[in-house]
Motif scaffolding. Structure first.
Motif, mmCIF file in Angstrom:
data_model
loop_
_atom_site.group_PDB
_atom_site.id
_atom_site.type_symbol
_atom_site.label_atom_id
_atom_site.label_comp_id
_atom_site.label_asym_id
_atom_site.label_seq_id
_atom_site.Cartn_x
_atom_site.Cartn_y
_atom_site.Cartn_z
ATOM 1 N N ARG A 65 -74.514 27.824 -18.843
ATOM 2 C CA ARG A 65 -75.161 27.361 -17.613
ATOM 3 C C ARG A 65 -75.946 26.073 -17.773
ATOM 4 O O ARG A 65 -76.513 25.582 -16.800
ATOM 5 C CB ARG A 65 -76.115 28.451 -17.118
ATOM 6 N N PRO A 98 -79.950 29.132 -12.894
ATOM 7 C CA PRO A 98 -79.078 29.605 -11.817
ATOM 8 C C PRO A 98 -77.747 28.855 -11.824
ATOM 9 O O PRO A 98 -77.690 27.674 -12.188
ATOM 10 C CB PRO A 98 -79.873 29.301 -10.543
ATOM 11 N N VAL A 141 -75.380 26.986 -9.953
ATOM 12 C CA VAL A 141 -75.311 26.281 -8.667
ATOM 13 C C VAL A 141 -74.509 24.992 -8.833
ATOM 14 O O VAL A 141 -74.282 24.523 -9.951
ATOM 15 C CB VAL A 141 -76.727 25.913 -8.135
ATOM 16 N N ASN A 142 -74.103 24.447 -7.714
ATOM 17 C CA ASN A 142 -73.519 23.112 -7.699
ATOM 18 C C ASN A 142 -74.415 22.171 -8.514
ATOM 19 O O ASN A 142 -75.644 22.211 -8.377
ATOM 20 C CB ASN A 142 -73.426 22.641 -6.236
ATOM 21 N N LEU A 191 -77.473 20.542 -7.086
ATOM 22 C CA LEU A 191 -78.652 21.316 -6.676
ATOM 23 C C LEU A 191 -79.636 21.568 -7.817
ATOM 24 O O LEU A 191 -80.715 22.122 -7.601
ATOM 25 C CB LEU A 191 -78.219 22.656 -6.067
ATOM 26 N N SER A 192 -79.275 21.167 -9.033
ATOM 27 C CA SER A 192 -80.192 21.352 -10.162
ATOM 28 C C SER A 192 -81.192 20.205 -10.243
ATOM 29 O O SER A 192 -80.903 19.086 -9.803
ATOM 30 C CB SER A 192 -79.407 21.427 -11.476
ATOM 31 N N HIS A 224 -71.018 23.721 -0.635
ATOM 32 C CA HIS A 224 -70.511 24.450 -1.812
ATOM 33 C C HIS A 224 -71.683 24.670 -2.765
ATOM 34 O O HIS A 224 -71.893 23.900 -3.693
ATOM 35 C CB HIS A 224 -69.390 23.659 -2.495
ATOM 36 N N ARG A 225 -72.438 25.732 -2.537
ATOM 37 C CA ARG A 225 -73.733 25.887 -3.216
ATOM 38 C C ARG A 225 -73.624 26.698 -4.510
ATOM 39 O O ARG A 225 -73.989 26.232 -5.571
ATOM 40 C CB ARG A 225 -74.742 26.554 -2.276
ATOM 41 N N ALA A 226 -73.161 27.925 -4.403
ATOM 42 C CA ALA A 226 -73.121 28.819 -5.571
ATOM 43 C C ALA A 226 -71.841 28.548 -6.372
ATOM 44 O O ALA A 226 -70.840 28.082 -5.838
ATOM 45 C CB ALA A 226 -73.162 30.267 -5.119
ATOM 46 N N ILE A 227 -71.913 28.846 -7.659
ATOM 47 C CA ILE A 227 -70.768 28.672 -8.546
ATOM 48 C C ILE A 227 -70.356 30.052 -9.049
ATOM 49 O O ILE A 227 -71.185 30.780 -9.619
ATOM 50 C CB ILE A 227 -71.151 27.767 -9.743
#
Length: 377
Positions: free
Chosen positions: A108, A207, A209-210, A213-214, A245-248
């Motif tokens: 991650r 988390p 995420v895309n 978003l980090s 497209h937020r979550a991976i």
């Protein structure tokens, strides 16, 4: 004419860094291991190319522009941030792992490497002082899991072998954890790497995420002109709210991070705030202990610049090849932004030697671009 009121921030002096016995000898060992890994990666990683020994897999190269803000408070208007203006930029998003392959295998930790163009003044790299470029190499966590070159020697080995450990399920995972804490049996019990291990767990549980978003951090401290700082790139809240497209989902496909990034950049522009946190207390905001998150209540992050990424198509393979040929290093900065601390100091020669070898093995010209147009038109 009134006198200047004293700053509440710690002034930079060379003695904020600790001298390290055996540093050069330990560093030679790290470089030898790094070069061996890169040489073996040509066959081991399956692409026929040598890969970076960290952040091996790139997710996309994005063009952007950095605007250094006007009328910053004096303590923040330091070094390059003392001159308001706009600079072309390139951004490489990546996975932190030394391996390529399916995203689910890589963990991650993700990275953002930023290259700004048209920056005045010589860089700290003796072999290329006059490039006019300025790099940040950032990860998506405010802490890092290694403080010393001595520890880096065993942590580097563990990370290169991580897929083998984790392929064995719980027993392999537990062995990885034990060998991390004990330095593969090399550390006395009262020197076990507990703080580093807890920082590793914090990084490994970021988390999913895309990558847009980090929030990305310099890991270690850097000089900020007359002061000492950490720097981060934080998503602009309005830009972040617009992401679709937020979550991976790592189980969805072999490639999940790159398609999500490509889709967002094709549909909308994006922006990050470039922010500086000045050191106000060397005990609670240490330079040499990267496992400690600097408390924002002691010193908040202040926005000094904006990174704007226009809407663009980054899907073609040619851009990925050009991205791969680029070199990023925390030392391609002017003296007022010098990286600080043992690990940051080690990265100077490790990154240089790693880049030299990778370019040689891949038969890529190693030349710093003069403009973003040269790389991505």
């Amino acid at each position: 004419m009134g006198g200047h009121k004293p700053s509440r921030f710690i002034p930079y002096t060379p003695d904020v860094e600790a001298a390290v016995p055996d540093f050069d000898e330990l560093l030679r060992t790290v470089i030898a291991k790094t070069e061996r890994y890169i040489a073996e990666s040509v066959t081991a990683e399956g692409s026929g190319q040598a890969v970076r020994d960290a952040h091996a897999k790139g997710y996309g190269l994005v063009r952007g522009e950095v605007e250094i803000l006007d009328q910053l408070p004096a303590e923040y208007a330091q070094g390059i941030y003392a001159t308001p203006g706009r600079h072309d930029a390139l951004v490489r998003f990546s996975n932190g792992s030394p391996h390529a392959g399916a995203d689910a295998r890589l963990g991650r930790a993700t990275g953002l490497a930023l290259k700004m163009f048209g920056i005045q003044g010589p860089t700290l790299l003796e072999d290329e002082p006059d490039t006019g470029t300025f790099d940040y190499t950032l990860i998506n966590a405010p802490v890092f899991f290694c403080n010393t070159v001595k520890h880096y020697l065993f942590i580097q080995e563990l990370f290169l072998d991580a897929p083998k450990y984790f392929a064995q399920g719980a027993p392999g995972r537990h062995r990885f954890y034990r060998e991390f804490v004990t330095g593969k049996g090399s550390l006395a019990e009262d020197e076990w790497a507990w703080d580093e291990f807890l920082a590793f767990l914090a990084v490994s549980q970021r988390p999913l995420v895309n990558v847009l978003l980090s929030t990305y951090f310099t890991m270690g401290a850097v000089r900020h002109g007359d002061y000492i700082a950490k720097v981060r790139l934080a998503p602009d809240p309005a830009s972040a709210a617009a992401i679709v497209h937020r979550a991976i989902d790592l189980a969805a496909a072999d490639e999940v991070f790159r398609p999500a990034l490509v889709a967002e950049m094709r549909d909308r522009p994006y922006a990050f705030d470039i922010q500086v946190q000045l050191c106000a207390d060397l005990n609670r905001m240490p330079v040499e202990d990267l496992t400690v998150e600097w408390p924002e209540r002691l010193s908040p992050f202040v926005t000094v610049a904006r990174l704007r990424l226009p809407q663009q198509d980054i899907s073609d393979e040619e851009t990925l090849k050009k991205m791969d040929a680029l070199s990023f290093t925390p030392w391609r900065v002017t003296a007022e932004h010098a990286p600080l601390g043992e690990i940051m100091r080690a990265r100077e020669e490790v990154y240089r030697r790693s880049s030299l070898q990778r370019h040689r093995l891949n038969q890529q010209e190693r030349r710093e671009p003069r403009s973003a147009d040269e790389v991505s038109s």
